[in-house]
Scaffold this motif. Structure first.
Motif, PDB file in Angstrom:
ATOM      1  N   ALA A 211       0.895  -1.017   0.097  1.00 40.60           N
ATOM      2  CA  ALA A 211      -0.030  -0.003  -0.189  1.00 40.60           C
ATOM      3  C   ALA A 211       1.044   1.103   0.009  1.00 40.60           C
ATOM      4  CB  ALA A 211      -1.028   0.045   1.219  1.00 40.60           C
ATOM      5  N   ILE A 212       2.046   1.163   0.634  1.00 39.67           N
ATOM      6  CA  ILE A 212       2.880   2.493   0.885  1.00 39.67           C
ATOM      7  C   ILE A 212       3.410   2.614  -0.618  1.00 39.67           C
ATOM      8  CG2 ILE A 212       4.911   3.067   1.662  1.00 39.67           C
ATOM      9  CD1 ILE A 212       4.288   1.783   4.471  1.00 39.67           C
ATOM     10  N   GLY A 213       3.812   1.661  -1.042  1.00 43.15           N
ATOM     11  CA  GLY A 213       4.419   1.583  -2.507  1.00 43.15           C
ATOM     12  C   GLY A 213       3.552   2.130  -3.517  1.00 43.15           C
ATOM     13  N   THR A 216       3.044   5.948  -3.499  1.00 43.25           N
ATOM     14  CA  THR A 216       4.392   6.396  -4.224  1.00 43.25           C
ATOM     15  C   THR A 216       4.020   6.296  -5.877  1.00 43.25           C
ATOM     16  OG1 THR A 216       5.873   6.094  -2.680  1.00 43.25           O
ATOM     17  CG2 THR A 216       6.816   6.428  -4.594  1.00 43.25           C
ATOM     18  N   LEU A 217       3.858   5.103  -6.095  1.00 44.85           N
ATOM     19  CA  LEU A 217       3.398   4.940  -7.876  1.00 44.85           C
ATOM     20  C   LEU A 217       2.506   6.022  -8.171  1.00 44.85           C
ATOM     21  CD1 LEU A 217       4.008   3.197 -10.335  1.00 44.85           C
ATOM     22  CD2 LEU A 217       2.290   1.709  -9.352  1.00 44.85           C
ATOM     23  N   ALA A 218       1.291   6.062  -7.248  1.00 43.15           N
ATOM     24  CA  ALA A 218       0.289   7.228  -7.662  1.00 43.15           C
ATOM     25  C   ALA A 218       0.585   8.369  -7.708  1.00 43.15           C
ATOM     26  CB  ALA A 218      -0.798   6.973  -6.584  1.00 43.15           C
ATOM     27  N   LYS A 219       1.662   8.978  -7.059  1.00 43.81           N
ATOM     28  CA  LYS A 219       2.191  10.074  -6.990  1.00 43.81           C
ATOM     29  C   LYS A 219       2.983  10.387  -8.325  1.00 43.81           C
ATOM     30  CE  LYS A 219       4.587  10.361  -2.971  1.00 43.81           C
ATOM     31  NZ  LYS A 219       5.489  10.755  -1.858  1.00 43.81           N
ATOM     32  N   ALA A 220       3.758   9.146  -8.421  1.00 48.49           N
ATOM     33  CA  ALA A 220       4.648   9.342 -10.029  1.00 48.49           C
ATOM     34  C   ALA A 220       3.734   9.388 -11.078  1.00 48.49           C
ATOM     35  CB  ALA A 220       5.381   8.320 -10.139  1.00 48.49           C
ATOM     36  N   GLY A 225       1.601  13.274 -15.527  1.00 49.91           N
ATOM     37  CA  GLY A 225       0.026  13.321 -16.036  1.00 49.91           C
ATOM     38  C   GLY A 225      -0.795  12.368 -16.540  1.00 49.91           C
ATOM     39  N   ASP A 226      -0.464  11.245 -15.947  1.00 49.99           N
ATOM     40  CA  ASP A 226      -1.232  10.180 -16.261  1.00 49.99           C
ATOM     41  C   ASP A 226      -2.565   9.759 -14.959  1.00 49.99           C
ATOM     42  OD1 ASP A 226      -2.334   7.558 -16.900  1.00 49.99           O
ATOM     43  OD2 ASP A 226      -0.503   6.606 -17.517  1.00 49.99           O
ATOM     44  N   THR A 227      -3.468  10.434 -15.164  1.00 47.07           N
ATOM     45  CA  THR A 227      -4.364  10.574 -14.262  1.00 47.07           C
ATOM     46  C   THR A 227      -5.223   9.237 -14.100  1.00 47.07           C
ATOM     47  OG1 THR A 227      -6.079  11.505 -15.556  1.00 47.07           O
ATOM     48  CG2 THR A 227      -4.831  13.035 -14.363  1.00 47.07           C
ATOM     49  N   ALA A 228      -5.309   8.404 -14.993  1.00 52.06           N
ATOM     50  CA  ALA A 228      -6.119   7.087 -14.959  1.00 52.06           C
ATOM     51  C   ALA A 228      -4.952   6.155 -14.322  1.00 52.06           C
ATOM     52  CB  ALA A 228      -6.275   6.711 -16.419  1.00 52.06           C
ATOM     53  N   ALA A 229      -3.904   5.936 -14.464  1.00 54.23           N
ATOM     54  CA  ALA A 229      -3.077   5.232 -13.691  1.00 54.23           C
ATOM     55  C   ALA A 229      -2.916   5.606 -12.539  1.00 54.23           C
ATOM     56  CB  ALA A 229      -1.563   5.173 -14.594  1.00 54.23           C
ATOM     57  N   ARG A 234      -4.182   4.400  -6.811  1.00 53.55           N
ATOM     58  CA  ARG A 234      -4.841   4.762  -5.471  1.00 53.55           C
ATOM     59  C   ARG A 234      -5.801   3.722  -5.115  1.00 53.55           C
ATOM     60  NH1 ARG A 234      -3.953  10.049  -7.450  1.00 53.55           N
ATOM     61  NH2 ARG A 234      -5.850  10.005  -8.279  1.00 53.55           N
ATOM     62  N   ASP A 235      -6.667   3.271  -6.068  1.00 58.39           N
ATOM     63  CA  ASP A 235      -7.741   2.319  -5.834  1.00 58.39           C
ATOM     64  C   ASP A 235      -7.069   1.025  -5.238  1.00 58.39           C
ATOM     65  OD1 ASP A 235      -9.688   4.198  -6.708  1.00 58.39           O
ATOM     66  OD2 ASP A 235      -9.802   3.118  -8.511  1.00 58.39           O
ATOM     67  N   GLU A 236      -5.996   0.639  -5.727  1.00 56.13           N
ATOM     68  CA  GLU A 236      -5.444  -0.665  -5.266  1.00 56.13           C
ATOM     69  C   GLU A 236      -4.992  -0.360  -3.897  1.00 56.13           C
ATOM     70  OE1 GLU A 236      -2.283  -3.993  -6.378  1.00 56.13           O
ATOM     71  OE2 GLU A 236      -2.218  -2.297  -7.794  1.00 56.13           O
ATOM     72  N   ALA A 237      -4.442   0.659  -3.680  1.00 58.01           N
ATOM     73  CA  ALA A 237      -3.900   0.892  -2.205  1.00 58.01           C
ATOM     74  C   ALA A 237      -4.999   0.832  -1.394  1.00 58.01           C
ATOM     75  CB  ALA A 237      -3.271   2.161  -2.238  1.00 58.01           C
ATOM     76  N   ALA A 238      -6.041   1.555  -1.606  1.00 56.18           N
ATOM     77  CA  ALA A 238      -7.319   1.674  -0.831  1.00 56.18           C
ATOM     78  C   ALA A 238      -7.867   0.259  -0.418  1.00 56.18           C
ATOM     79  CB  ALA A 238      -8.379   2.600  -1.376  1.00 56.18           C
ATOM     80  N   GLU A 239      -7.752  -0.586  -1.798  1.00 55.01           N
ATOM     81  CA  GLU A 239      -8.308  -2.026  -1.465  1.00 55.01           C
ATOM     82  C   GLU A 239      -7.597  -2.753  -0.555  1.00 55.01           C
ATOM     83  OE1 GLU A 239      -9.273  -5.966  -4.491  1.00 55.01           O
ATOM     84  OE2 GLU A 239      -8.842  -3.801  -5.072  1.00 55.01           O
ATOM     85  N   VAL A 240      -6.063  -2.625  -0.759  1.00 57.59           N
ATOM     86  CA  VAL A 240      -5.093  -3.323   0.310  1.00 57.59           C
ATOM     87  C   VAL A 240      -5.505  -2.945   1.611  1.00 57.59           C
ATOM     88  CG1 VAL A 240      -2.647  -3.736   0.766  1.00 57.59           C
ATOM     89  CG2 VAL A 240      -3.416  -3.677  -1.596  1.00 57.59           C
TER      90      VAL A 240
END
Length: 250
Positions: A211-213, A216-220, A225-229, A234-240
């Motif tokens: 989830a922490i990783g 960071t991936l969401a920030k990157a 500029g890849d808002t979908a990714a 973020r959704d996967e982190a929330a699910e985890v």
């Protein structure tokens, strides 16, 4: 305890089981096993296992954001280890105290703990354990403004972890390198590092750090500029984290 069972052996086995439960985010079960391991270690007079089990409970508290109780555990481990002359336990406690200071944002104190831990491990000829300290020393140096030196230590840690086949350490270093690349404005490199770290933590099953990783991936992705990714990460982190919440009591 079964008749004839060796408490020292049972302590070690129980602590090992606790570690697996902690890695999987089954914190309540991990605490129960660590506490039992500590009890058995006291019966057997096994300082090594006592320190390991006590430290393990502290790590769980730290991963749950309870920094002050965690620091009390680590300080206890440090005193016990020093009194017993148990140098590996002293290094472990210092590494965890470093992580506690890092969580508070006190990077100077964290760096001091990591340097002490690395020095002890290097003196013992334990390259892998020394790398556990230098990896996080590199991380806090980047956060404290010493970017070049921090990235140099992280690059060295990555090679060592790969040499030893230590996947968790490799993931942690890739995560720290991703954060360092974000600080340097190298978004594409940060995404590659963060994706690699998340992939490894998925393989290992280390959900707390996954989830922490992913954060960071969401920030990157956002900076690229890849808002979908970014949204997917973020959704996967929330699910985890939701899954962790449901398994905490098991």
């Amino acid at each position: 305890m079964a008749d004839g069972a060796d408490p020292a052996y049972l302590a070690g086995a129980t602590a090992g089981l606790a570690y697996v439960h902690r890695l999987l985010g089954r914190y309540a079960s991990a605490v129960r096993h660590f506490e039992r391991a500590a009890e058995l270690a006291r019966m057997a007079g096994n300082v090594n296992c006592l320190v390991y089990a006590t430290n393990g409970i502290g790590v769980i508290e730290l991963e749950q954001g309870r920094v002050e109780p965690a620091m009390e555990r680590f300080s206890q481990c440090l005193h016990v280890s020093r009194d017993a002359g148990y140098r590996p336990g002293e290094a472990q406690a210092l590494r965890c105290l470093g992580q506690s200071h890092r969580a508070h944002g006190d990077y100077e104190a964290a760096a001091d703990c990591f340097r002490q831990a690395a020095s002890i491990s290097e003196g013992l000829g334990d390259r892998l354990t020394a790398t556990h300290a230098t990896c996080w020393l590199g991380d806090v140096l980047v956060r404290h403004g010493a970017q070049w030196e921090g990235r140099r230590l992280l690059a060295r840690a990555l090679w060592t972890y790969r040499e030893f086949g230590n996947l968790w350490g490799e993931a942690a270093t890739l995560y720290s390198l991703a954060e360092a690349q974000l600080v340097a404005g190298r978004v594409a490199a940060a995404r590659r590092r963060a994706e690699a770290a998340a992939d490894l933590w998925r393989r290992i099953g280390s959900r707390t750090w996954l989830a922490i990783g992913l954060d960071t991936l969401a920030k990157a992705h956002t900076l690229a500029g890849d808002t979908a990714a970014a949204s997917r990460a973020r959704d996967e982190a929330a699910e985890v984290r939701r899954a962790l919440a449901t398994t905490w009591l098991t």
